[in-house]
Scaffold this motif. Structure first.
Motif, PDB file in Angstrom:
ATOM      1  N   ARG A 104     -21.194  39.916  -0.953  1.00 45.49           N
ATOM      2  CA  ARG A 104     -21.755  39.177   0.183  1.00 45.49           C
ATOM      3  C   ARG A 104     -21.146  37.794   0.370  1.00 45.49           C
ATOM      4  O   ARG A 104     -20.886  37.378   1.492  1.00 45.49           O
ATOM      5  CB  ARG A 104     -23.269  39.095   0.093  1.00 45.49           C
ATOM      6  N   LYS A 105     -20.884  37.074  -0.721  1.00 47.24           N
ATOM      7  CA  LYS A 105     -20.280  35.747  -0.587  1.00 47.24           C
ATOM      8  C   LYS A 105     -18.839  35.841  -0.110  1.00 47.24           C
ATOM      9  O   LYS A 105     -18.371  35.003   0.647  1.00 47.24           O
ATOM     10  CB  LYS A 105     -20.357  34.985  -1.905  1.00 47.24           C
ATOM     11  N   ALA A 106     -18.111  36.873  -0.553  1.00 45.32           N
ATOM     12  CA  ALA A 106     -16.732  37.064  -0.097  1.00 45.32           C
ATOM     13  C   ALA A 106     -16.698  37.380   1.395  1.00 45.32           C
ATOM     14  O   ALA A 106     -15.833  36.891   2.122  1.00 45.32           O
ATOM     15  CB  ALA A 106     -16.057  38.176  -0.902  1.00 45.32           C
ATOM     16  N   ILE A 107     -17.635  38.178   1.862  1.00 46.00           N
ATOM     17  CA  ILE A 107     -17.712  38.496   3.292  1.00 46.00           C
ATOM     18  C   ILE A 107     -18.005  37.229   4.090  1.00 46.00           C
ATOM     19  O   ILE A 107     -17.393  36.972   5.122  1.00 46.00           O
ATOM     20  CB  ILE A 107     -18.770  39.579   3.565  1.00 46.00           C
ATOM     21  N   ARG A 108     -18.918  36.418   3.574  1.00 41.81           N
ATOM     22  CA  ARG A 108     -19.269  35.176   4.276  1.00 41.81           C
ATOM     23  C   ARG A 108     -18.071  34.230   4.330  1.00 41.81           C
ATOM     24  O   ARG A 108     -17.759  33.690   5.387  1.00 41.81           O
ATOM     25  CB  ARG A 108     -20.462  34.498   3.590  1.00 41.81           C
ATOM     26  N   VAL A 109     -17.372  34.038   3.221  1.00 41.04           N
ATOM     27  CA  VAL A 109     -16.203  33.144   3.187  1.00 41.04           C
ATOM     28  C   VAL A 109     -15.095  33.666   4.101  1.00 41.04           C
ATOM     29  O   VAL A 109     -14.383  32.886   4.735  1.00 41.04           O
ATOM     30  CB  VAL A 109     -15.687  32.978   1.735  1.00 41.04           C
ATOM     31  N   SER A 110     -14.966  34.984   4.187  1.00 41.92           N
ATOM     32  CA  SER A 110     -13.922  35.555   5.037  1.00 41.92           C
ATOM     33  C   SER A 110     -14.320  35.550   6.515  1.00 41.92           C
ATOM     34  O   SER A 110     -13.537  35.970   7.360  1.00 41.92           O
ATOM     35  CB  SER A 110     -13.604  36.987   4.611  1.00 41.92           C
ATOM     36  N   VAL A 111     -15.512  35.080   6.825  1.00 41.40           N
ATOM     37  CA  VAL A 111     -16.063  35.078   8.179  1.00 41.40           C
ATOM     38  C   VAL A 111     -16.010  36.502   8.761  1.00 41.40           C
ATOM     39  O   VAL A 111     -15.669  36.705   9.915  1.00 41.40           O
ATOM     40  CB  VAL A 111     -15.344  34.049   9.083  1.00 41.40           C
ATOM     41  N   GLY A 112     -16.284  37.467   7.905  1.00 42.63           N
ATOM     42  CA  GLY A 112     -16.327  38.859   8.320  1.00 42.63           C
ATOM     43  C   GLY A 112     -14.986  39.564   8.333  1.00 42.63           C
ATOM     44  O   GLY A 112     -14.924  40.766   8.559  1.00 42.63           O
TER      45      GLY A 112
ATOM     46  N   SER B  42     -10.646  33.663   1.616  1.00 44.49           N
ATOM     47  CA  SER B  42      -9.787  32.999   2.595  1.00 44.49           C
ATOM     48  C   SER B  42      -8.527  33.817   2.872  1.00 44.49           C
ATOM     49  O   SER B  42      -7.955  33.714   3.943  1.00 44.49           O
ATOM     50  CB  SER B  42      -9.435  31.584   2.131  1.00 44.49           C
ATOM     51  N   ILE B  43      -8.112  34.644   1.915  1.00 40.67           N
ATOM     52  CA  ILE B  43      -6.942  35.501   2.139  1.00 40.67           C
ATOM     53  C   ILE B  43      -7.213  36.458   3.307  1.00 40.67           C
ATOM     54  O   ILE B  43      -6.365  36.655   4.162  1.00 40.67           O
ATOM     55  CB  ILE B  43      -6.600  36.313   0.865  1.00 40.67           C
ATOM     56  N   PHE B  44      -8.392  37.026   3.339  1.00 44.25           N
ATOM     57  CA  PHE B  44      -8.726  37.945   4.426  1.00 44.25           C
ATOM     58  C   PHE B  44      -8.780  37.213   5.764  1.00 44.25           C
ATOM     59  O   PHE B  44      -8.359  37.758   6.780  1.00 44.25           O
ATOM     60  CB  PHE B  44     -10.066  38.647   4.144  1.00 44.25           C
ATOM     61  N   ARG B  45      -9.298  36.014   5.760  1.00 45.24           N
ATOM     62  CA  ARG B  45      -9.345  35.220   6.994  1.00 45.24           C
ATOM     63  C   ARG B  45      -7.935  34.988   7.513  1.00 45.24           C
ATOM     64  O   ARG B  45      -7.655  35.145   8.706  1.00 45.24           O
ATOM     65  CB  ARG B  45     -10.022  33.877   6.688  1.00 45.24           C
TER      66      ARG B  45
ATOM     67  N   ALA C  11     -13.133  40.432   5.942  1.00 43.54           N
ATOM     68  CA  ALA C  11     -13.067  41.453   4.892  1.00 43.54           C
ATOM     69  C   ALA C  11     -13.594  42.797   5.393  1.00 43.54           C
ATOM     70  O   ALA C  11     -13.299  43.837   4.815  1.00 43.54           O
ATOM     71  CB  ALA C  11     -13.857  41.001   3.661  1.00 43.54           C
ATOM     72  N   LEU C  12     -14.358  42.772   6.481  1.00 43.02           N
ATOM     73  CA  LEU C  12     -14.863  44.008   7.073  1.00 43.02           C
ATOM     74  C   LEU C  12     -13.927  44.555   8.142  1.00 43.02           C
ATOM     75  O   LEU C  12     -14.118  45.679   8.615  1.00 43.02           O
ATOM     76  CB  LEU C  12     -16.248  43.759   7.684  1.00 43.02           C
ATOM     77  N   LYS C  13     -12.932  43.762   8.541  1.00 46.00           N
ATOM     78  CA  LYS C  13     -12.022  44.164   9.618  1.00 46.00           C
ATOM     79  C   LYS C  13     -10.630  44.514   9.129  1.00 46.00           C
ATOM     80  O   LYS C  13      -9.986  45.399   9.674  1.00 46.00           O
ATOM     81  CB  LYS C  13     -11.912  43.042  10.646  1.00 46.00           C
ATOM     82  N   VAL C  14     -10.138  43.792   8.130  1.00 41.46           N
ATOM     83  CA  VAL C  14      -8.774  44.007   7.630  1.00 41.46           C
ATOM     84  C   VAL C  14      -8.812  45.097   6.552  1.00 41.46           C
ATOM     85  O   VAL C  14      -9.551  44.975   5.579  1.00 41.46           O
ATOM     86  CB  VAL C  14      -8.191  42.700   7.043  1.00 41.46           C
ATOM     87  N   PRO C  15      -8.012  46.155   6.714  1.00 44.15           N
ATOM     88  CA  PRO C  15      -7.988  47.203   5.685  1.00 44.15           C
ATOM     89  C   PRO C  15      -7.530  46.626   4.346  1.00 44.15           C
ATOM     90  O   PRO C  15      -6.710  45.711   4.301  1.00 44.15           O
ATOM     91  CB  PRO C  15      -6.954  48.204   6.219  1.00 44.15           C
TER      92      PRO C  15
END
Length: 99
Positions: A26-34, A1-4, A36-40
């Motif tokens: 994978r679960k962290a990416i899902r919770v972050s709604v992606g 949720s921090i990444f979100r 975690a792949l966008k925020v450095p």
């Protein structure tokens, strides 16, 4: 949720200590709604070295805690700001909160 939240508020990066989970799990990416792949993001091992580096680079630093005595709305805004967030259970270490 921090990444979100970091993505929603336009944060430039998320810095993680060794107690954080892997943001690419994978679960962290899902919770972050992606997000975690966008925020450095980057990791650090030594909190005192990190805070000293942020000081040297001109960052204002705030440790957020429900036990805090200062209302964040009264804090003076700055262009370079680092927010420290702890876990839901233990929160932030006393050394960081006292700083």
């Amino acid at each position: 949720s921090i990444f979100r939240n970091a993505a929603a508020f336009g944060a430039d990066a998320v810095l993680l200590d060794p107690t954080c989970c892997d943001p690419l799990y994978r679960k962290a990416i899902r919770v972050s709604v992606g997000a975690a792949l966008k925020v450095p993001f980057g990791s650090f091992d030594n909190t005192s070295r990190l805070t000293a580096t942020l000081d040297r680079l001109g960052f204002s630093q705030f440790a957020l805690s429900p036990r805090g005595e200062t209302d964040i709305r009264t804090a003076e805004g700055t262009s370079r700001l680092a927010l420290y967030l702890g876990t839901e259970g233990e929160g932030l270490p006393e050394t960081l909160l006292n700083r």
